[in-house]
Design a protein around this motif. Structure first.
Motif, PDB file in Angstrom:
ATOM      1  N   VAL A  89     -23.155   3.087  39.458  1.00  0.00           N
ATOM      2  CA  VAL A  89     -21.856   3.585  39.891  1.00  0.00           C
ATOM      3  C   VAL A  89     -21.752   3.393  41.392  1.00  0.00           C
ATOM      4  O   VAL A  89     -22.488   4.035  42.150  1.00  0.00           O
ATOM      5  N   ALA A 357     -15.456   8.960  33.140  1.00  0.00           N
ATOM      6  CA  ALA A 357     -15.950   7.596  32.971  1.00  0.00           C
ATOM      7  C   ALA A 357     -15.030   6.866  32.002  1.00  0.00           C
ATOM      8  O   ALA A 357     -14.161   7.466  31.351  1.00  0.00           O
ATOM      9  N   SER A 372     -18.657   2.802  31.375  1.00  0.00           N
ATOM     10  CA  SER A 372     -19.056   2.948  32.778  1.00  0.00           C
ATOM     11  C   SER A 372     -19.778   4.266  32.963  1.00  0.00           C
ATOM     12  O   SER A 372     -19.728   5.158  32.106  1.00  0.00           O
ATOM     13  N   TYR A 374     -20.431   7.966  34.731  1.00  0.00           N
ATOM     14  CA  TYR A 374     -19.566   9.041  35.206  1.00  0.00           C
ATOM     15  C   TYR A 374     -19.623   9.105  36.724  1.00  0.00           C
ATOM     16  O   TYR A 374     -20.643   8.809  37.342  1.00  0.00           O
TER      17      TYR A 374
END
Length: 390
Positions: A89, A357, A372, A374
């Protein structure tokens, strides 16, 4: 779901690029700080009332005849595999599901200028289809055309006048296109042949700080929009300033209609959009513009419609309006295929709507795959994705 969240969800309804900064907006609304709309809006119009239709104030300006540019063909059939990156991320590896992929994303930050001036700075990452990874770029703005074969990039820090057309398969520029005004956004038409760019005299996401929690609201300085026919390099400018009696703040970018025949700007009241022809004349809203999203809310088979944002979301049958499924999601962003959608899902039982997400979810609400990782979207440095048809 909080009242603030519901209000912010409604504001999302008029944005062309579906952003996911729900938490950011909700928190800012809750804090009741007047400065943040100009400071942190994610490249979209701030919803203030704009009452009158706007017509061009000077003659259209056409510059530079064209030299033909051959754009790479879109893949046929397009890939439909599912790819995820839940470990990183922002993501390092390609995220895609069915009909759509994250073609690019930006991370925003606050940049201090001289005196008490500050501005919002977007740092862009672009998908490299040869490596299926995202790579940091130096551009002020970028947008990937449907098909993920070519990107348009804006040379500059936060604004610019030079557009590069980048072949993503070779990493080489096909051409450069010069403008005679500064622009801050680039958006490909749905057919991937034209670019829409909004011009300003001053960067719209800037503000002057009064104290640690308050800043001044700066009026927008939009002057109009360009339509660039990329294959011919024909450039046309349409004067379209904001009504002088109303002073919206932040970005007031133009966006494509779903069929690419019109452009629109967001309005604060009803109707929530004002439409214009490509030569800048006011036009009624198209009947088939079902929803506000830049991606179509209509399923690929033409039978179902994505519902509005708000927990839980719903999907309805177009012919009857009957709800055919509900999802534990904050927003339905795009159709992956006829049976599943790309959605924003908050963590756990949504005890914190700011922790969210991307998730692939079935029409019936079944969670199929997390796409994806969070992230806390109220933190500066959160990433903002762009979904593009494959």
């Amino acid at each position: 779901m909080t009242k603030q969240l519901r209000e912010v969800m409604g504001e999302w309804a008029d944005e062309v690029q579906v952003p996911h900064d729900l938490a950011d907006r909700a928190l800012r609304r809750r804090a009741r700080r007047p400065w943040v709309y100009g400071a942190l809006a994610v490249g979209v119009a701030v919803a203030l009332a704009v009452a009158a239709m706007i017509v061009p104030r000077e003659r259209d300006i056409v510059i530079r005849p064209a030299t033909e540019v051959t754009l790479p063909a879109r893949p046929s059939p397009a890939p439909t595999d599912v790819r995820a990156d839940v470990e990183n991320v922002p993501p390092k590896n390609m995220i895609a599901a069915g009909n759509y992929a994250i073609s690019s994303y930006f991370v925003y930050s606050t940049e201090k200028l001289g005196g008490r001036w500050e501005r919002r700075r977007n740092t862009w990452w672009l998908l490299n289809p040869r490596t299926s990874t995202y790579e940091k770029t130096p551009y002020a703005w970028l947008d990937v055309a449907p098909g993920l074969q070519v990107a348009a990039v804006l040379e500059g820090e936060v604004m610019g006048r030079r557009i590069g057309i980048l072949d993503l398969n070779t990493g080489q520029f096909l051409t450069w296109i010069e403008l005679d005004r500064d622009v801050t956004s680039l958006k490909w038409s749905p057919d991937g042949t034209k670019l829409l760019a909004t011009a300003y005299t001053e960067y719209p996401l800037r503000w002057k700080r009064k104290d640690p929690t308050t800043t001044s609201i700066e009026p927008t300085t939009r002057t109009g929009f360009y339509v660039v026919d990329v294959p011919t390099k024909k450039v046309e400018f349409r004067p379209m300033p904001i009504d002088e009696n109303i002073l919206p703040t932040g970005s007031q970018d133009f966006n494509w209609s779903q069929d690419g025949k019109l452009v629109w700007e967001g309005r604060g009241g009803e109707p929530r959009r004002a439409y214009f022809t490509l030569d800048g004349r006011a036009h009624e809203a198209p009947q088939e513009e079902y929803s506000s999203r830049g991606v179509t809310p209509l399923s690929p088979n033409g039978t179902l419609l994505l519902g509005d944002a708000g927990l839980p979301t719903s999907i309805t049958e177009k012919a009857t309006g009957r709800v055919v499924g509900r999802q534990q999601a904050l927003q339905l962003q795009a159709w992956a295929d006829d049976e599943s959608v790309i959605a924003v899902r908050c963590a756990r039982e949504c005890d914190n709507e700011f922790d969210a997400a991307l998730m692939l979810i079935g029409v019936d609400g079944t969670e199929k795959r997390q796409l994806s990782g969070y992230q806390n979207s109220i933190k500066e440095g959160a990433w903002v994705w762009v979904l593009t048809p494959r």
